[in-house]
Design an enzyme around this catalytic site. Sequence first.
Site, PDB file in Angstrom:
ATOM      1  N   ILE A   1       0.830  -1.206   0.000  1.00 20.23           N
ATOM      2  CA  ILE A   1       0.000   0.000   0.000  1.00 20.23           C
ATOM      3  C   ILE A   1       0.863   1.254   0.000  1.00 20.23           C
ATOM      4  O   ILE A   1       0.648   2.179  -0.790  1.00 20.23           O
ATOM      5  CB  ILE A   1      -0.995  -0.051   1.184  1.00 20.23           C
ATOM      6  CG1 ILE A   1      -2.081  -1.081   0.851  1.00 20.23           C
ATOM      7  CG2 ILE A   1      -1.574   1.324   1.495  1.00 20.23           C
ATOM      8  CD1 ILE A   1      -2.963  -1.480   2.015  1.00 20.23           C
ATOM      9  N   GLU A   2       1.873   1.297   0.857  1.00 18.73           N
ATOM     10  CA  GLU A   2       2.782   2.448   0.906  1.00 18.73           C
ATOM     11  C   GLU A   2       3.521   2.614  -0.423  1.00 18.73           C
ATOM     12  O   GLU A   2       3.660   3.713  -0.942  1.00 18.73           O
ATOM     13  CB  GLU A   2       3.784   2.264   2.045  1.00 18.73           C
ATOM     14  CG  GLU A   2       4.808   3.374   2.138  1.00 18.73           C
ATOM     15  CD  GLU A   2       4.432   4.436   3.142  1.00 18.73           C
ATOM     16  OE1 GLU A   2       5.055   5.510   3.083  1.00 18.73           O
ATOM     17  OE2 GLU A   2       3.532   4.206   3.962  1.00 18.73           O
ATOM     18  N   THR A   3       3.978   1.507  -0.984  1.00 17.74           N
ATOM     19  CA  THR A   3       4.735   1.548  -2.235  1.00 17.74           C
ATOM     20  C   THR A   3       3.886   2.071  -3.386  1.00 17.74           C
ATOM     21  O   THR A   3       4.303   2.981  -4.117  1.00 17.74           O
ATOM     22  CB  THR A   3       5.291   0.151  -2.568  1.00 17.74           C
ATOM     23  OG1 THR A   3       6.169  -0.259  -1.515  1.00 17.74           O
ATOM     24  CG2 THR A   3       6.023   0.147  -3.898  1.00 17.74           C
TER      25      THR A   3
END
Length: 148
Positions: free
Chosen positions: A70-72
Amino acid sequence: MTEPDFSSIRSMADVTPELMTKFSEGTFTDLIGLKFTELTADRVAAEWVVTPQQFQPAGIVNGGVYCTVIETLASVAGSAWLGEKGTVVGVNNNTDFLRAVREGVLRGEATPIHRGRSQQLWVVVITDEQNRTVARGQVRLQNMYAQN
């Protein structure tokens, strides 16, 4: 296969999904097998195959894997949107785990909620092969403008 030429890349807006996957070699996302399938300023998508190395002791995908994806995806999407103006850094990642997964291919898709002058907010939905949502998160990014 020839090595990609990264010298012509001025910003994330110039990167294709294939180049982003190649650029990620040797990183944590490479370790989990993340492969980018779409990369635009409005949407970034990727997929990976679930393996036992991604499991927590209960034999299901560890929530940290979802947080990482998700962060990536949000960061790559936000960077593609900001383009040559600068880079982004994550300032908050809020992820919900909705369905346990033990096998198969998972797909993540990042889309914008808000893209402002100083910050961006992206939602990322991770689905399984039956298109069921297994995790959902949102990431707030700080826009870091290049100094002239």
